[in-house]
Scaffold this motif. Structure first.
Motif, PDB file in Angstrom:
ATOM      1  N   GLY A 127       0.799  -1.219   0.000  1.00 29.71           N
ATOM      2  CA  GLY A 127       0.000   0.000   0.000  1.00 29.71           C
ATOM      3  C   GLY A 127       0.829   1.266   0.000  1.00 29.71           C
ATOM      4  O   GLY A 127       0.645   2.158  -0.847  1.00 29.71           O
ATOM      5  N   THR A 128       1.761   1.373   0.914  1.00 30.83           N
ATOM      6  CA  THR A 128       2.588   2.581   1.007  1.00 30.83           C
ATOM      7  C   THR A 128       3.554   2.689  -0.174  1.00 30.83           C
ATOM      8  O   THR A 128       3.861   3.790  -0.625  1.00 30.83           O
ATOM      9  CB  THR A 128       3.371   2.580   2.327  1.00 30.83           C
ATOM     10  OG1 THR A 128       4.085   1.343   2.456  1.00 30.83           O
ATOM     11  CG2 THR A 128       2.440   2.734   3.507  1.00 30.83           C
TER      12      THR A 128
ATOM     13  N   SER B 229       1.250  -7.735  -0.769  1.00 31.78           N
ATOM     14  CA  SER B 229       0.740  -8.089   0.553  1.00 31.78           C
ATOM     15  C   SER B 229       0.100  -9.467   0.557  1.00 31.78           C
ATOM     16  O   SER B 229       0.340 -10.291   1.458  1.00 31.78           O
ATOM     17  CB  SER B 229      -0.269  -7.034   1.026  1.00 31.78           C
ATOM     18  OG  SER B 229       0.366  -5.788   1.266  1.00 31.78           O
TER      19      SER B 229
ATOM     20  N   ASP C 236      -0.072  -1.396   5.667  1.00 32.11           N
ATOM     21  CA  ASP C 236      -1.326  -1.175   4.946  1.00 32.11           C
ATOM     22  C   ASP C 236      -2.445  -2.014   5.580  1.00 32.11           C
ATOM     23  O   ASP C 236      -2.226  -2.787   6.520  1.00 32.11           O
ATOM     24  CB  ASP C 236      -1.178  -1.473   3.453  1.00 32.11           C
ATOM     25  CG  ASP C 236      -0.840  -2.930   3.161  1.00 32.11           C
ATOM     26  OD1 ASP C 236      -0.993  -3.773   4.070  1.00 32.11           O
ATOM     27  OD2 ASP C 236      -0.413  -3.222   2.027  1.00 32.11           O
ATOM     28  N   ARG C 237      -3.662  -1.881   5.057  1.00 35.41           N
ATOM     29  CA  ARG C 237      -4.831  -2.503   5.695  1.00 35.41           C
ATOM     30  C   ARG C 237      -4.741  -4.025   5.669  1.00 35.41           C
ATOM     31  O   ARG C 237      -5.006  -4.697   6.667  1.00 35.41           O
ATOM     32  CB  ARG C 237      -6.100  -2.043   4.979  1.00 35.41           C
ATOM     33  CG  ARG C 237      -7.381  -2.587   5.602  1.00 35.41           C
ATOM     34  CD  ARG C 237      -8.620  -2.061   4.871  1.00 35.41           C
ATOM     35  NE  ARG C 237      -9.835  -2.558   5.497  1.00 35.41           N
ATOM     36  CZ  ARG C 237     -10.379  -3.742   5.238  1.00 35.41           C
ATOM     37  NH1 ARG C 237      -9.801  -4.554   4.359  1.00 35.41           N
ATOM     38  NH2 ARG C 237     -11.494  -4.128   5.852  1.00 35.41           N
ATOM     39  N   GLU C 238      -4.332  -4.589   4.526  1.00 37.16           N
ATOM     40  CA  GLU C 238      -4.297  -6.041   4.392  1.00 37.16           C
ATOM     41  C   GLU C 238      -3.304  -6.673   5.369  1.00 37.16           C
ATOM     42  O   GLU C 238      -3.589  -7.697   5.998  1.00 37.16           O
ATOM     43  CB  GLU C 238      -3.943  -6.423   2.952  1.00 37.16           C
ATOM     44  CG  GLU C 238      -4.151  -7.891   2.644  1.00 37.16           C
ATOM     45  CD  GLU C 238      -4.088  -8.179   1.155  1.00 37.16           C
ATOM     46  OE1 GLU C 238      -4.282  -9.352   0.774  1.00 37.16           O
ATOM     47  OE2 GLU C 238      -3.823  -7.237   0.375  1.00 37.16           O
TER      48      GLU C 238
ATOM     49  N   THR D  53      -2.247  -5.209   8.130  1.00 40.32           N
ATOM     50  CA  THR D  53      -2.713  -4.931   9.489  1.00 40.32           C
ATOM     51  C   THR D  53      -3.650  -6.035   9.963  1.00 40.32           C
ATOM     52  O   THR D  53      -3.533  -6.541  11.085  1.00 40.32           O
ATOM     53  CB  THR D  53      -3.430  -3.573   9.547  1.00 40.32           C
ATOM     54  OG1 THR D  53      -2.516  -2.536   9.152  1.00 40.32           O
ATOM     55  CG2 THR D  53      -3.944  -3.287  10.949  1.00 40.32           C
ATOM     56  N   VAL D  54      -4.563  -6.435   9.082  1.00 35.19           N
ATOM     57  CA  VAL D  54      -5.483  -7.529   9.427  1.00 35.19           C
ATOM     58  C   VAL D  54      -4.710  -8.822   9.618  1.00 35.19           C
ATOM     59  O   VAL D  54      -4.937  -9.574  10.572  1.00 35.19           O
ATOM     60  CB  VAL D  54      -6.550  -7.687   8.327  1.00 35.19           C
ATOM     61  CG1 VAL D  54      -7.411  -8.922   8.597  1.00 35.19           C
ATOM     62  CG2 VAL D  54      -7.423  -6.440   8.247  1.00 35.19           C
TER      63      VAL D  54
END
Length: 409
Positions: free
Chosen positions: A181-182, A325, A346-348, A350-351
């Motif tokens: 993501g970043t 990711s 990123d979100r993925e 993080t989960v």
């Protein structure tokens, strides 16, 4: 009782600190002037090997072979613009802590590697290069592998871990400071960043000084080894590392001397200047923060340039990181993610981290080149990761270093 207290009680002595940390200590009263003199790779690696594949000739740096064939090989893959020598200090530290061999590869278009098509920097080609280099090195006797990659190299390592020919042998996957993501968000500003870099350097020593002062690498000791492998002589086209054996330093380039105005670094996209503007000018009475004043150098000062034109690889950037990711989370080997900042997740991921799908460590006091800025900390985390998954054993020196994973996030 803490783990540190237990270690002290067990050995009657405090845990030994990493070797590079000891080297940073100086006697009281000595000058803290930084040494920008380049250093040879031979202190950190046992030998080099030029591996012939269908894609070209790839330079590989190797530490001493382990005492047993089933000891793991830590295969290090550098980021875009760097080289295999960016892992020099890490290699020294990790082999001091655990039984292993470090194999550091100059990726296509970088360092001493000479590819038949250096402009083909697609993710598929880079992964194929790594696969062929390892197959040439070991043939049918492939040892256990721990893939460690930084930035672009991290994306290559993740994809290589999914290869059918390597999947059975990859027993650990370590990714340093790259998240899909970043990374995808940062691509929009990458060209602007590259335009802000110098185009040429007066000397190898000045390139090292720029590397440290700009923050590309915050560890002077690492920059002294890695930066010469990122620039080439304009006249000969040879990598600067080849000149280190016969190099001598003038009195005028004493260690710690700041860059003079005439020794300045050219920035890309600067308008041409008149000959009078290129002559040395009197220094101001005081320069804020003791920073050097850079002006455009004359042609005779443009002695070194970058080994690779990163701006020319733009068409491949998105392909390096797209889908990273998901691939990282689905890799069959144990996974470790090292970041310079928790904000980079990123979100993925993080989960995935909340679900315990991988180990994560955030190392502070470092920039993007985490393994160069804090090689002893990265080596300690990677060594603890290998010990945790029983991929190797600690050396006699490492047994007294309290090699346990730091508190994770």
């Amino acid at each position: 009782m803490s783990a540190l207290q237990k270690s002290i009680m067990k050995s009657k002595l405090p845990p030994r600190c990493p070797r590079s940390f000891k080297q940073k200590l100086a006697p009281f009263g000595m000058s803290r002037c930084k040494n920008y003199q380049p250093e040879s790779w031979k202190r950190f690696f046992h030998r080099t090997e030029d591996v012939e594949t269908e894609g070209g000739t790839f330079r590989v740096y190797l530490t001493s072979e382990p005492d047993h064939p089933l000891r793991p090989r830590i295969v290090t893959l550098h980021g875009g613009g760097y080289s295999g020598l960016s892992w020099a200090l890490f290699a020294e530290e990790v082999t001091y802590m655990v039984h292993c061999q470090v194999i550091s590869i100059d990726i296509r278009g970088h360092g001493e590697t000479q590819a038949k098509d250096p402009d083909d920097m697609s993710a598929e080609t880079l992964v194929k290069d790594v696969e062929q280099v390892l197959q040439k090195l070991f043939g049918d006797e492939m040892p256990p592998l721990i893939l460690v990659g930084h930035s672009m190299g991290g994306a290559i390592a993740v994809r290589a871990a999914h290869l059918p020919s390597l999947q059975h042998y990859v027993q650990g996957l370590v990714v340093i400071d790259v998240v899909e993501g970043t990374a995808m968000e940062a691509l929009a500003s990458m060209q602007s960043f590259l335009r802000g870099r110098p185009t040429h350097f007066k000397s190898i020593r000045h390139a090292i000084e720029w590397c440290v002062r700009s923050g590309q690498v915050r560890n002077v000791s690492s920059a002294r080894v890695s930066m010469p492998s990122q620039i080439v002589n304009v006249e000969t086209g040879l990598l600067a590392t080849r000149e280190l054996e016969d190099m001598s330093v003038d009195d005028s380039e004493a260690d710690g001397a700041p860059l003079a105005r005439a020794d300045s670094i050219a920035e890309e996209d600067e308008p041409p200047e008149s000959p009078d503007d290129l002559e040395p000018q009197p220094e101001p009475a005081r320069v804020k923060h003791d920073e050097p004043v850079f002006v455009k150098p004359s042609e005779d000062l443009k002695r070194y340039k970058w080994r690779i034109d990163l701006s020319g690889t733009e068409r491949h950037w998105a392909g390096w990181f797209r889908g990273l990711s998901a691939l990282f989370l689905s890799a069959p080997a144990p996974r470790l993610l090292l970041l310079a900042s928790i904000d980079g997740l990123d979100r993925e991921l993080t989960v995935g981290q909340m679900q315990g799908k991988f180990q994560m460590q955030v190392l502070t006091r470092c920039g993007h080149a985490v393994h160069e800025d804090t090689p002893e900390e990265v080596a300690r985390v990677v060594a603890a990761f290998a010990l945790r998954h029983r991929l190797t054993s600690a050396t006699e020196s490492g047994e007294n270093m309290n090699l346990v994973a730091a508190p994770g996030c």
